[in-house]
Design a protein around this motif. Sequence first.
Motif, PDB file in Angstrom:
ATOM      1  N   ILE A 310       0.841  -1.205   0.000  1.00  0.00           N
ATOM      2  CA  ILE A 310       0.000   0.000   0.000  1.00  0.00           C
ATOM      3  C   ILE A 310       0.875   1.254   0.000  1.00  0.00           C
ATOM      4  CG2 ILE A 310      -1.705   1.315   1.334  1.00  0.00           C
ATOM      5  CD1 ILE A 310      -2.803  -1.172  -0.130  1.00  0.00           C
ATOM      6  N   GLY A 311       1.975   1.224   0.772  1.00  0.00           N
ATOM      7  CA  GLY A 311       2.890   2.361   0.811  1.00  0.00           C
ATOM      8  C   GLY A 311       3.486   2.659  -0.562  1.00  0.00           C
ATOM      9  N   LEU A 312       3.847   1.601  -1.294  1.00  0.00           N
ATOM     10  CA  LEU A 312       4.403   1.794  -2.645  1.00  0.00           C
ATOM     11  C   LEU A 312       3.364   2.390  -3.587  1.00  0.00           C
ATOM     12  CD1 LEU A 312       6.434  -1.537  -3.069  1.00  0.00           C
ATOM     13  CD2 LEU A 312       7.366   0.777  -2.806  1.00  0.00           C
ATOM     14  N   LEU A 313       2.115   1.918  -3.501  1.00  0.00           N
ATOM     15  CA  LEU A 313       1.059   2.444  -4.374  1.00  0.00           C
ATOM     16  C   LEU A 313       0.737   3.905  -4.044  1.00  0.00           C
ATOM     17  CD1 LEU A 313      -1.418  -0.585  -4.596  1.00  0.00           C
ATOM     18  CD2 LEU A 313       0.022   0.316  -6.432  1.00  0.00           C
ATOM     19  N   LEU A 314       0.852   4.268  -2.779  1.00  0.00           N
ATOM     20  CA  LEU A 314       0.536   5.637  -2.368  1.00  0.00           C
ATOM     21  C   LEU A 314       1.644   6.630  -2.709  1.00  0.00           C
ATOM     22  CD1 LEU A 314      -1.161   5.126   1.117  1.00  0.00           C
ATOM     23  CD2 LEU A 314      -2.168   6.299  -0.853  1.00  0.00           C
ATOM     24  N   PHE A 315       2.895   6.205  -2.526  1.00  0.00           N
ATOM     25  CA  PHE A 315       3.984   7.184  -2.571  1.00  0.00           C
ATOM     26  C   PHE A 315       4.992   6.983  -3.701  1.00  0.00           C
ATOM     27  CE2 PHE A 315       2.726   6.731   1.973  1.00  0.00           C
ATOM     28  CZ  PHE A 315       2.083   7.956   2.085  1.00  0.00           C
ATOM     29  N   SER A 316       4.919   5.845  -4.416  1.00  0.00           N
ATOM     30  CA  SER A 316       5.919   5.610  -5.471  1.00  0.00           C
ATOM     31  C   SER A 316       5.302   5.030  -6.727  1.00  0.00           C
ATOM     32  CB  SER A 316       7.003   4.654  -4.950  1.00  0.00           C
ATOM     33  OG  SER A 316       7.572   5.136  -3.771  1.00  0.00           O
ATOM     34  N   ALA A 317       4.058   5.430  -7.033  1.00  0.00           N
ATOM     35  CA  ALA A 317       3.337   4.778  -8.119  1.00  0.00           C
ATOM     36  C   ALA A 317       3.491   5.471  -9.467  1.00  0.00           C
ATOM     37  CB  ALA A 317       1.857   4.681  -7.760  1.00  0.00           C
ATOM     38  N   SER A 318       4.594   6.209  -9.662  1.00  0.00           N
ATOM     39  CA  SER A 318       4.809   6.849 -10.966  1.00  0.00           C
ATOM     40  C   SER A 318       5.541   5.920 -11.932  1.00  0.00           C
ATOM     41  CB  SER A 318       5.606   8.134 -10.795  1.00  0.00           C
ATOM     42  OG  SER A 318       6.825   7.872 -10.137  1.00  0.00           O
ATOM     43  N   SER A 319       6.145   4.866 -11.405  1.00  0.00           N
ATOM     44  CA  SER A 319       6.922   3.928 -12.209  1.00  0.00           C
ATOM     45  C   SER A 319       6.123   2.646 -12.478  1.00  0.00           C
ATOM     46  CB  SER A 319       8.225   3.589 -11.476  1.00  0.00           C
ATOM     47  OG  SER A 319       8.775   2.390 -11.932  1.00  0.00           O
ATOM     48  N   THR A 320       6.175   2.165 -13.720  1.00  0.00           N
ATOM     49  CA  THR A 320       5.484   0.910 -14.050  1.00  0.00           C
ATOM     50  C   THR A 320       6.102  -0.266 -13.297  1.00  0.00           C
ATOM     51  OG1 THR A 320       6.912   0.654 -15.994  1.00  0.00           O
ATOM     52  CG2 THR A 320       4.762   1.669 -16.345  1.00  0.00           C
ATOM     53  N   ALA A 321       7.414  -0.215 -13.066  1.00  0.00           N
ATOM     54  CA  ALA A 321       8.096  -1.288 -12.326  1.00  0.00           C
ATOM     55  C   ALA A 321       7.616  -1.318 -10.879  1.00  0.00           C
ATOM     56  CB  ALA A 321       9.611  -1.098 -12.387  1.00  0.00           C
ATOM     57  N   VAL A 322       7.515  -0.116 -10.258  1.00  0.00           N
ATOM     58  CA  VAL A 322       7.054  -0.036  -8.856  1.00  0.00           C
ATOM     59  C   VAL A 322       5.603  -0.497  -8.752  1.00  0.00           C
ATOM     60  CG1 VAL A 322       6.522   1.543  -6.955  1.00  0.00           C
ATOM     61  CG2 VAL A 322       8.694   1.747  -8.176  1.00  0.00           C
ATOM     62  N   ILE A 323       4.766  -0.107  -9.717  1.00  0.00           N
ATOM     63  CA  ILE A 323       3.370  -0.545  -9.729  1.00  0.00           C
ATOM     64  C   ILE A 323       3.305  -2.065  -9.786  1.00  0.00           C
ATOM     65  CG2 ILE A 323       1.272  -0.635 -11.143  1.00  0.00           C
ATOM     66  CD1 ILE A 323       1.785   2.308 -11.867  1.00  0.00           C
ATOM     67  N   SER A 324       4.103  -2.669 -10.655  1.00  0.00           N
ATOM     68  CA  SER A 324       4.107  -4.128 -10.797  1.00  0.00           C
ATOM     69  C   SER A 324       4.531  -4.810  -9.499  1.00  0.00           C
ATOM     70  CB  SER A 324       5.030  -4.551 -11.935  1.00  0.00           C
ATOM     71  OG  SER A 324       4.557  -4.056 -13.160  1.00  0.00           O
ATOM     72  N   ILE A 325       5.589  -4.275  -8.846  1.00  0.00           N
ATOM     73  CA  ILE A 325       6.057  -4.843  -7.572  1.00  0.00           C
ATOM     74  C   ILE A 325       4.980  -4.706  -6.503  1.00  0.00           C
ATOM     75  CG2 ILE A 325       7.716  -4.555  -5.683  1.00  0.00           C
ATOM     76  CD1 ILE A 325       9.754  -3.681  -7.911  1.00  0.00           C
ATOM     77  N   ALA A 326       4.371  -3.513  -6.417  1.00  0.00           N
ATOM     78  CA  ALA A 326       3.346  -3.262  -5.399  1.00  0.00           C
ATOM     79  C   ALA A 326       2.139  -4.172  -5.585  1.00  0.00           C
ATOM     80  CB  ALA A 326       2.921  -1.795  -5.452  1.00  0.00           C
ATOM     81  N   VAL A 327       1.681  -4.300  -6.841  1.00  0.00           N
ATOM     82  CA  VAL A 327       0.511  -5.142  -7.115  1.00  0.00           C
ATOM     83  C   VAL A 327       0.860  -6.618  -6.893  1.00  0.00           C
ATOM     84  CG1 VAL A 327      -1.103  -5.887  -8.917  1.00  0.00           C
ATOM     85  CG2 VAL A 327      -0.533  -3.470  -8.685  1.00  0.00           C
ATOM     86  N   GLY A 328       2.109  -7.002  -7.192  1.00  0.00           N
ATOM     87  CA  GLY A 328       2.551  -8.365  -6.903  1.00  0.00           C
ATOM     88  C   GLY A 328       2.542  -8.647  -5.410  1.00  0.00           C
ATOM     89  N   LEU A 329       3.070  -7.704  -4.608  1.00  0.00           N
ATOM     90  CA  LEU A 329       3.038  -7.857  -3.146  1.00  0.00           C
ATOM     91  C   LEU A 329       1.613  -7.904  -2.612  1.00  0.00           C
ATOM     92  CD1 LEU A 329       5.852  -5.506  -1.740  1.00  0.00           C
ATOM     93  CD2 LEU A 329       5.656  -7.973  -1.407  1.00  0.00           C
TER      94      LEU A 329
END
Length: 421
Positions: A310-329
């Motif tokens: 949730i923290g990654l989606l809220l604060f670091s969701a400008s990158s497609t790689a970060v979105i993929s990691i966050a949604v995977g977690l």
Amino acid sequence: MNHAKKKIHYAWWILLGLCIMVGLGKAALNNSAGLFLKQVSTDLGVGMGSLSLYFSVSAIVTMVFLPIGGKLMAKYDTRFILSIAIILQAGAFALFGLMSSVWGWYILAVPLAVGGVFITVIAGPVLINQWFKKSKGLALGIMGAAGGLLGAFTQPAVGSLIAHQGWRQSYMIVGIAVIVIVVPIIILLLRKSPQEKKALAYGAGEMAGTKGSAAAAVENKGVTLAAAKKSSAFYALIAFFFMITSAASFSMHIPTYLMNKGFDVSFAGNVMATNMIGVLIGSLVIGYASDKIGTRNTAIATMLLGLLSIGLLLFSASSTAVISIAVGLFGLVSASIGTLGPALTSALFGNKEYSQIYSNASMGLAISSIVALPAYGYVFDYTGSYTPVLYAIGIMLIINIACIGLAFRGKKRLEQAGSWN
């Protein structure tokens, strides 16, 4: 030469059948539903909240039907009940493709939910509890992982199907395909109990080998439903089910969340495949860890990883790689429903009246779906963003850590009162 090959215990064939049935029921039907929302909402000219209200109708039916479903599973032939159930669930899904009004989704949500009660909620935990007296956590993890593995293929396939064939044909193709695959699997592989195969449950032979009839005593150790209902552990477990299902329900809105950020439906499908891989890995890890380090520690660790997502989606969701990691977690949060939920039920209350306690505790699961899914849709309609939803999910995961502690304190009280025997 006395080196006869050991036969595979039939419990593993049961697990294989459950992996296919539950996996397709969740991955191809339930989890792919979110991929259709944006297109259906646009074509029908209805708001996301109004359309996703059909999830609430489905959840209300699930809540009402759960206790009835448990009784029907105990009374009638498993293969007959589950064959009817998948025809209801997948058949209703296919019929969505013929609907021209949002009322069609509300009406078809009834058979969708009735079938889903058996296919995605009751059958897996109950049959695993019957067939596995050893490695239950691992079996639950494998079943959850199968859903993730199937989802890793079905999510992008369904996303691509919608993009190329449209949502109407996609609903019908997916629903009919699930019926054609699952019904033969149910008939060929699934059985209600080891007695039907004139066998012992997996691991029961080892117990019986040491102390004869002691195996039966170990298998039936635990708490009655009546005693469970008087304990704080039971209500903490219902709260856990409510919170974890509410949090995991956001996965239905992830495709809309991504498309609102400017991505297309094909990318959303691919990211949902990452989510399914998270479910796959998470289910295996959660199941294995539950057997090795205990359900309590595993549950707390899973909630913390969910908070990281949730923290990654809220604060670091400008990158497609970060979105993929966050949604995977976030897949670990979804995996918790099918792995941690049953494992916590068993750890807190034992096997004596497991199916009755699990069915009743699962009411938290149904209640959350009534509230959470449309609530997320309405928040998006009114704010144009899912940010408030993500903050709410973070709070729910923190509350769940408290619920786990309360539940195990309640178990201690049950043991001290002599109710755990």
